[in-house]
Scaffold this motif. Sequence first.
Motif, PDB file in Angstrom:
ATOM      1  N   ARG A 275       0.840  -1.204   0.000  1.00  0.00           N
ATOM      2  CA  ARG A 275       0.000   0.000   0.000  1.00  0.00           C
ATOM      3  C   ARG A 275       0.872   1.249   0.000  1.00  0.00           C
ATOM      4  O   ARG A 275       2.070   1.201   0.316  1.00  0.00           O
ATOM      5  CB  ARG A 275      -0.930  -0.004   1.209  1.00  0.00           C
ATOM      6  N   PHE A 276       0.243   2.343  -0.345  1.00  0.00           N
ATOM      7  CA  PHE A 276       0.863   3.665  -0.249  1.00  0.00           C
ATOM      8  C   PHE A 276       0.121   4.406   0.854  1.00  0.00           C
ATOM      9  O   PHE A 276      -1.094   4.607   0.782  1.00  0.00           O
ATOM     10  CB  PHE A 276       0.753   4.404  -1.580  1.00  0.00           C
ATOM     11  N   LEU A 287      -2.953   8.964  -8.153  1.00  0.00           N
ATOM     12  CA  LEU A 287      -3.557   7.878  -8.925  1.00  0.00           C
ATOM     13  C   LEU A 287      -2.739   6.609  -8.726  1.00  0.00           C
ATOM     14  O   LEU A 287      -1.507   6.648  -8.756  1.00  0.00           O
ATOM     15  CB  LEU A 287      -3.592   8.225 -10.408  1.00  0.00           C
ATOM     16  N   VAL A 288      -3.429   5.473  -8.533  1.00  0.00           N
ATOM     17  CA  VAL A 288      -2.754   4.178  -8.480  1.00  0.00           C
ATOM     18  C   VAL A 288      -3.482   3.222  -9.417  1.00  0.00           C
ATOM     19  O   VAL A 288      -4.680   3.344  -9.673  1.00  0.00           O
ATOM     20  CB  VAL A 288      -2.735   3.585  -7.050  1.00  0.00           C
ATOM     21  N   TRP A 289      -2.725   2.293  -9.982  1.00  0.00           N
ATOM     22  CA  TRP A 289      -3.325   1.216 -10.754  1.00  0.00           C
ATOM     23  C   TRP A 289      -2.451  -0.032 -10.641  1.00  0.00           C
ATOM     24  O   TRP A 289      -1.237   0.053 -10.486  1.00  0.00           O
ATOM     25  CB  TRP A 289      -3.547   1.604 -12.212  1.00  0.00           C
ATOM     26  N   GLY A 293      -3.679  -4.008 -16.593  1.00  0.00           N
ATOM     27  CA  GLY A 293      -4.719  -3.166 -17.177  1.00  0.00           C
ATOM     28  C   GLY A 293      -5.814  -2.744 -16.240  1.00  0.00           C
ATOM     29  O   GLY A 293      -6.872  -2.285 -16.688  1.00  0.00           O
ATOM     30  N   ALA A 294      -5.620  -2.886 -14.927  1.00  0.00           N
ATOM     31  CA  ALA A 294      -6.636  -2.451 -13.973  1.00  0.00           C
ATOM     32  C   ALA A 294      -6.857  -0.946 -14.086  1.00  0.00           C
ATOM     33  O   ALA A 294      -5.927  -0.189 -14.337  1.00  0.00           O
ATOM     34  CB  ALA A 294      -6.211  -2.814 -12.549  1.00  0.00           C
ATOM     35  N   ALA A 295      -8.119  -0.530 -13.910  1.00  0.00           N
ATOM     36  CA  ALA A 295      -8.453   0.891 -14.025  1.00  0.00           C
ATOM     37  C   ALA A 295      -7.803   1.684 -12.894  1.00  0.00           C
ATOM     38  O   ALA A 295      -7.688   1.193 -11.762  1.00  0.00           O
ATOM     39  CB  ALA A 295      -9.963   1.074 -13.984  1.00  0.00           C
ATOM     40  N   PRO A 296      -7.357   2.902 -13.148  1.00  0.00           N
ATOM     41  CA  PRO A 296      -6.756   3.723 -12.098  1.00  0.00           C
ATOM     42  C   PRO A 296      -7.755   4.051 -10.988  1.00  0.00           C
ATOM     43  O   PRO A 296      -8.945   4.217 -11.227  1.00  0.00           O
ATOM     44  CB  PRO A 296      -6.331   4.991 -12.833  1.00  0.00           C
ATOM     45  N   GLU A 297      -7.235   4.134  -9.795  1.00  0.00           N
ATOM     46  CA  GLU A 297      -8.026   4.555  -8.638  1.00  0.00           C
ATOM     47  C   GLU A 297      -7.445   5.859  -8.126  1.00  0.00           C
ATOM     48  O   GLU A 297      -6.235   5.982  -7.931  1.00  0.00           O
ATOM     49  CB  GLU A 297      -7.975   3.489  -7.541  1.00  0.00           C
ATOM     50  N   LEU A 319      -3.734   3.843  -0.145  1.00  0.00           N
ATOM     51  CA  LEU A 319      -4.119   3.360  -1.464  1.00  0.00           C
ATOM     52  C   LEU A 319      -3.404   2.029  -1.709  1.00  0.00           C
ATOM     53  O   LEU A 319      -2.257   1.856  -1.272  1.00  0.00           O
ATOM     54  CB  LEU A 319      -3.710   4.359  -2.546  1.00  0.00           C
ATOM     55  N   PRO A 320      -4.049   1.091  -2.408  1.00  0.00           N
ATOM     56  CA  PRO A 320      -3.380  -0.183  -2.686  1.00  0.00           C
ATOM     57  C   PRO A 320      -2.233  -0.007  -3.671  1.00  0.00           C
ATOM     58  O   PRO A 320      -2.353   0.730  -4.639  1.00  0.00           O
ATOM     59  CB  PRO A 320      -4.491  -1.039  -3.280  1.00  0.00           C
ATOM     60  N   LEU A 321      -1.129  -0.690  -3.428  1.00  0.00           N
ATOM     61  CA  LEU A 321       0.014  -0.625  -4.337  1.00  0.00           C
ATOM     62  C   LEU A 321       0.728  -1.984  -4.313  1.00  0.00           C
ATOM     63  O   LEU A 321       1.767  -2.155  -3.676  1.00  0.00           O
ATOM     64  CB  LEU A 321       0.967   0.504  -3.929  1.00  0.00           C
ATOM     65  N   PRO A 322       0.167  -2.966  -5.035  1.00  0.00           N
ATOM     66  CA  PRO A 322       0.749  -4.313  -5.041  1.00  0.00           C
ATOM     67  C   PRO A 322       2.002  -4.369  -5.917  1.00  0.00           C
ATOM     68  O   PRO A 322       2.295  -3.414  -6.650  1.00  0.00           O
ATOM     69  CB  PRO A 322      -0.371  -5.151  -5.644  1.00  0.00           C
TER      70      PRO A 322
END
Length: 396
Positions: A275-276, A287-289, A293-297, A319-322
């Motif tokens: 995560r961030f 913005l994270v994605w 091809g996952a849509a940005p959050e 924010l998720p950041l895998p």
Amino acid sequence: MTAAGSIPDPAELKAARVLVVDDNRINRHLLTALLERGGVGHLETAGDGNEALDLLDTFRPDLILLDLMMPHLDGFDMCRRLRAMPAWQDLPVLVQSSLNRAEDRARAFAAGATDYVAKPINAVELLSRVRIHLQNRALLADLRLFRQRTERELALARQMQERLMPSPERLAGTAAAGVRIDAHFAPSSELGGDCWDLHRDGRGRLIVHLVDFSGHGVGAALNTFRLHAITQRMDFTEYDPAAFLAAINRRLCPLLPAGQFATMLSGVVDTAENRFVYASAGSTRPLVWGPGGAAPEAGDGSGLPLGLVDGIDYQTRTLPLPPGGRLFLYSDAALEIPIAGGGVLDEDGLLGLVDACGRDDPDGAAFLDRLRLALADSGPIDDDLTALLVTRMAGA
């Protein structure tokens, strides 16, 4: 230097260089005698336009006193040739001629004459006009030197501001934290208030923050130096994003003049928790994605800007950041680009460009280059533009 409209200092006239161009020898003698009595210190004469042009580089006049009707190369053609030379485009040319029709004056001005006096010459009028044009030329020379010096100083200040940003060596070192960072920073035509930086906390995690001070020019740039000095003295061992922003705000409030403020986002890449973790003081929305091809959050950029009110608390957000995911941070210049049809690019427009520029390209630098060009194609960018692409390295 004397004030505009006053008589030039005698020392200025003594240093002035005037070229008298007339095919009549007696006229040349009369004009040079008049100018000498008027205080002009350096005089040269030419019998026609060709001879005058040949003297330019050696005599280097401050003003040309020019007769129009001459054999070989008359005053009209000489003016045209003179104005075609970049080094002499702003040289004052005072025409003295017996041609007094409005059409003749218009033709002389169209050829490049600066001023026009009619023959027979009135000595007082001629000397007054010579003095005025010499004074104006001296003023323009001073302004040109001032502008050149200012441009050199601004260029140096821009270089110093850019050196506040992490060097390529520091960026390469982020791999040890399982992160790759690609960055783009383009200052506007004047000094501005963008800056960003990297740090490590006590657990070796990567901390990143992006700041945008209000305004432009020297004041905004000085504020970036103030902030840089503040952050360099802070302890990041037990870093907490919200507490960090509160501490920065406490230090900035007594330093910033009334009406000035800064937006800021500061956060840490937590690879253990994927995560961030960040806090925002009125920044643009991060913005994270994820990979594939996952849509940005979009995150939350709300919060009171820094430097306005002391004692403000800020909120920690995540924010998720895998692994393989990306975090995109940017200054508001990317949102405020005027677009055709009115309005500005805004967040939806930026998201469209992020998608169109291939946000999943493994080459993050190439993605940022495409995005920079796409933003420039959208409209004029009138502010500093900063863009950071933080990529979680696969397996890290």
